[in-house]
Design a protein around this motif. Sequence first.
Motif, PDB file in Angstrom:
ATOM      1  N   TYR A   1      56.310 -65.252  -9.721  1.00  0.00           N
ATOM      2  CA  TYR A   1      55.538 -66.449  -9.358  1.00  0.00           C
ATOM      3  C   TYR A   1      54.284 -66.554 -10.223  1.00  0.00           C
ATOM      4  N   ASN A   2      53.560 -65.460 -10.362  1.00  0.00           N
ATOM      5  CA  ASN A   2      52.357 -65.460 -11.194  1.00  0.00           C
ATOM      6  C   ASN A   2      52.674 -65.878 -12.623  1.00  0.00           C
ATOM      7  N   LYS A   3      53.793 -65.383 -13.144  1.00  0.00           N
ATOM      8  CA  LYS A   3      54.184 -65.709 -14.526  1.00  0.00           C
ATOM      9  C   LYS A   3      54.506 -67.192 -14.658  1.00  0.00           C
ATOM     10  N   LYS A   4      55.218 -67.748 -13.684  1.00  0.00           N
ATOM     11  CA  LYS A   4      55.566 -69.173 -13.735  1.00  0.00           C
ATOM     12  C   LYS A   4      54.308 -70.040 -13.690  1.00  0.00           C
ATOM     13  N   ILE A   5      53.368 -69.691 -12.801  1.00  0.00           N
ATOM     14  CA  ILE A   5      52.135 -70.473 -12.706  1.00  0.00           C
ATOM     15  C   ILE A   5      51.292 -70.295 -13.963  1.00  0.00           C
ATOM     16  N   THR A   6      51.234 -69.086 -14.488  1.00  0.00           N
ATOM     17  CA  THR A   6      50.478 -68.841 -15.724  1.00  0.00           C
ATOM     18  C   THR A   6      51.014 -69.703 -16.858  1.00  0.00           C
ATOM     19  N   ASP A   7      52.317 -69.690 -17.039  1.00  0.00           N
ATOM     20  CA  ASP A   7      52.924 -70.477 -18.121  1.00  0.00           C
ATOM     21  C   ASP A   7      52.677 -71.969 -17.922  1.00  0.00           C
ATOM     22  N   PHE A   8      52.813 -72.425 -16.685  1.00  0.00           N
ATOM     23  CA  PHE A   8      52.607 -73.846 -16.395  1.00  0.00           C
ATOM     24  C   PHE A   8      51.158 -74.246 -16.639  1.00  0.00           C
ATOM     25  N   HIS A   9      50.219 -73.462 -16.164  1.00  0.00           N
ATOM     26  CA  HIS A   9      48.808 -73.797 -16.329  1.00  0.00           C
ATOM     27  C   HIS A   9      48.374 -73.715 -17.786  1.00  0.00           C
ATOM     28  N   LEU A  10      48.905 -72.774 -18.535  1.00  0.00           N
ATOM     29  CA  LEU A  10      48.561 -72.723 -19.958  1.00  0.00           C
ATOM     30  C   LEU A  10      49.095 -73.952 -20.686  1.00  0.00           C
ATOM     31  N   ASP A  11      50.277 -74.392 -20.320  1.00  0.00           N
ATOM     32  CA  ASP A  11      50.834 -75.613 -20.909  1.00  0.00           C
ATOM     33  C   ASP A  11      49.966 -76.820 -20.585  1.00  0.00           C
ATOM     34  N   ARG A  12      49.510 -76.917 -19.331  1.00  0.00           N
ATOM     35  CA  ARG A  12      48.680 -78.048 -18.919  1.00  0.00           C
ATOM     36  C   ARG A  12      47.288 -77.983 -19.558  1.00  0.00           C
ATOM     37  N   ALA A  13      46.731 -76.790 -19.661  1.00  0.00           N
ATOM     38  CA  ALA A  13      45.429 -76.637 -20.318  1.00  0.00           C
ATOM     39  C   ALA A  13      45.532 -77.016 -21.784  1.00  0.00           C
ATOM     40  N   ASN A  14      46.609 -76.608 -22.414  1.00  0.00           N
ATOM     41  CA  ASN A  14      46.843 -76.941 -23.817  1.00  0.00           C
ATOM     42  C   ASN A  14      46.927 -78.450 -24.001  1.00  0.00           C
ATOM     43  N   SER A  15      47.682 -79.102 -23.123  1.00  0.00           N
ATOM     44  CA  SER A  15      47.833 -80.555 -23.204  1.00  0.00           C
ATOM     45  C   SER A  15      46.507 -81.256 -22.936  1.00  0.00           C
ATOM     46  N   TYR A  16      45.767 -80.767 -21.917  1.00  0.00           N
ATOM     47  CA  TYR A  16      44.497 -81.403 -21.581  1.00  0.00           C
ATOM     48  C   TYR A  16      43.510 -81.324 -22.738  1.00  0.00           C
ATOM     49  N   PHE A  17      43.285 -80.138 -23.267  1.00  0.00           N
ATOM     50  CA  PHE A  17      42.275 -79.991 -24.313  1.00  0.00           C
ATOM     51  C   PHE A  17      42.687 -80.714 -25.600  1.00  0.00           C
ATOM     52  N   LYS A  18      43.977 -80.800 -25.843  1.00  0.00           N
ATOM     53  CA  LYS A  18      44.445 -81.572 -26.997  1.00  0.00           C
ATOM     54  C   LYS A  18      44.051 -83.042 -26.847  1.00  0.00           C
ATOM     55  N   LYS A  19      44.225 -83.579 -25.642  1.00  0.00           N
ATOM     56  CA  LYS A  19      43.847 -84.964 -25.377  1.00  0.00           C
ATOM     57  C   LYS A  19      42.330 -85.133 -25.446  1.00  0.00           C
ATOM     58  N   GLN A  20      41.610 -84.173 -24.893  1.00  0.00           N
ATOM     59  CA  GLN A  20      40.155 -84.276 -24.878  1.00  0.00           C
ATOM     60  C   GLN A  20      39.587 -84.264 -26.291  1.00  0.00           C
ATOM     61  N   ILE A  21      40.078 -83.358 -27.106  1.00  0.00           N
ATOM     62  CA  ILE A  21      39.589 -83.264 -28.483  1.00  0.00           C
ATOM     63  C   ILE A  21      39.879 -84.549 -29.250  1.00  0.00           C
ATOM     64  N   LYS A  22      41.071 -85.081 -29.053  1.00  0.00           N
ATOM     65  CA  LYS A  22      41.451 -86.301 -29.765  1.00  0.00           C
ATOM     66  C   LYS A  22      40.558 -87.472 -29.380  1.00  0.00           C
ATOM     67  N   LYS A  23      40.187 -87.548 -28.096  1.00  0.00           N
ATOM     68  CA  LYS A  23      39.463 -88.729 -27.628  1.00  0.00           C
ATOM     69  C   LYS A  23      37.957 -88.609 -27.733  1.00  0.00           C
ATOM     70  N   ILE A  24      37.385 -87.426 -27.459  1.00  0.00           N
ATOM     71  CA  ILE A  24      35.923 -87.387 -27.319  1.00  0.00           C
ATOM     72  C   ILE A  24      35.222 -86.369 -28.224  1.00  0.00           C
ATOM     73  N   SER A  25      35.946 -85.737 -29.127  1.00  0.00           N
ATOM     74  CA  SER A  25      35.289 -84.750 -29.993  1.00  0.00           C
ATOM     75  C   SER A  25      34.289 -85.387 -30.954  1.00  0.00           C
ATOM     76  N   GLY A  26      34.336 -86.727 -31.046  1.00  0.00           N
ATOM     77  CA  GLY A  26      33.381 -87.416 -31.896  1.00  0.00           C
ATOM     78  C   GLY A  26      32.008 -87.583 -31.264  1.00  0.00           C
ATOM     79  N   ILE A  27      31.884 -87.244 -29.980  1.00  0.00           N
ATOM     80  CA  ILE A  27      30.576 -87.310 -29.325  1.00  0.00           C
ATOM     81  C   ILE A  27      29.618 -86.368 -30.038  1.00  0.00           C
ATOM     82  N   PHE A  28      28.413 -86.846 -30.325  1.00  0.00           N
ATOM     83  CA  PHE A  28      27.453 -86.003 -31.028  1.00  0.00           C
ATOM     84  C   PHE A  28      27.143 -84.756 -30.197  1.00  0.00           C
ATOM     85  N   GLY A  29      27.238 -83.593 -30.828  1.00  0.00           N
ATOM     86  CA  GLY A  29      26.963 -82.343 -30.144  1.00  0.00           C
ATOM     87  C   GLY A  29      28.116 -81.837 -29.299  1.00  0.00           C
ATOM     88  N   TYR A  30      29.322 -82.407 -29.503  1.00  0.00           N
ATOM     89  CA  TYR A  30      30.494 -81.996 -28.715  1.00  0.00           C
ATOM     90  C   TYR A  30      30.723 -80.491 -28.806  1.00  0.00           C
TER      91      TYR A  30
END
Length: 304
Positions: A243-272
């Motif tokens: 169970y821990n492994k399944k949740i770890t893999d799922f959360h890492l996938d979601r974190a990866n997707s989230y930060f990819k979207k965040q960087i694409k959209k708002i990394s241009g903010i000054f001081g990001y």
Amino acid sequence: MDFEVIIDDSFSNVCVDDNINPTHNKYVLSLINDFEDGEWRYRKFQNFIWDNIAETSLSQKERDSLIDQSHSLLTAAAQNLRLTDKEKDISKGSELAEIILYGIMKHHYSALPVVPKIFYKQNAQDNAKGADSVHIVIEDNDYSLWFGEAKFYNNIEDARLSSIVTSVENSLKTEKLKKENSIITNVSDIEELIDDEELRNRVVASLSNKASIDDLKPKIHIPIFILHECEITENTDRSSELYNKKITDFHLDRANSYFKKQIKKISGIFGYGDITFHIILFPVPNKETIVDKFVKNVEHYKEQ
């Protein structure tokens, strides 16, 4: 905090996509509840909510006045929860997620709740706008400032993650940050929470409307708490490495997707690159069950 931490690392150490940059200012925290008698421990989860509810729905002075009066504390806290507009607020779990984030901030990050947002949402409308939580972390005679986002979703598919990026982007606008800073310096809680007068004066001076937000950005942290319904958790009846492994893999996938979207959209903010971001993920088996129980408890304490 009696929940198991299965990921607590810099995103640069757990990132699964080499094309994501920058990663140095991002962190991932994943927490899970356990099981008993073949069931996810709902009561333990609800107890955590009510053990921490005063941190976000009462001011520091109110909490101090009710020390050693646990029933009175819960009753007073419940009065500040919004039940009058259930469709828009409490039935969606918005306040529930805020309370859990406050508990995580207190117990995992040793943070001080300088602006109890549910209290100010009820008592002063202007103070409710902006971040879902505002904390200060004191360490080595210095401080960091934490502006939190708290969500409770039925799922965390990509569309949900995109909406969170938009919320984070809005929270980082200079006028929003200055508004949050003015709230911190204008409420009395900071006087009660930071004993060191020299440090307190330094914090207040740095949050002055005359100070540049650019200078403050290296001290800003954005914890993004996502409480979410999870099919893996719903279909599990015991704690296990699998169970821990399944949740770890799922959360890492979601974190990866989230930060990819965040960087694409708002990394241009000054001081990001100076701002630190934390994605915090917590799976539950059924959102409706949790919210319904929470609402019933609030109604019970409101009647006291």
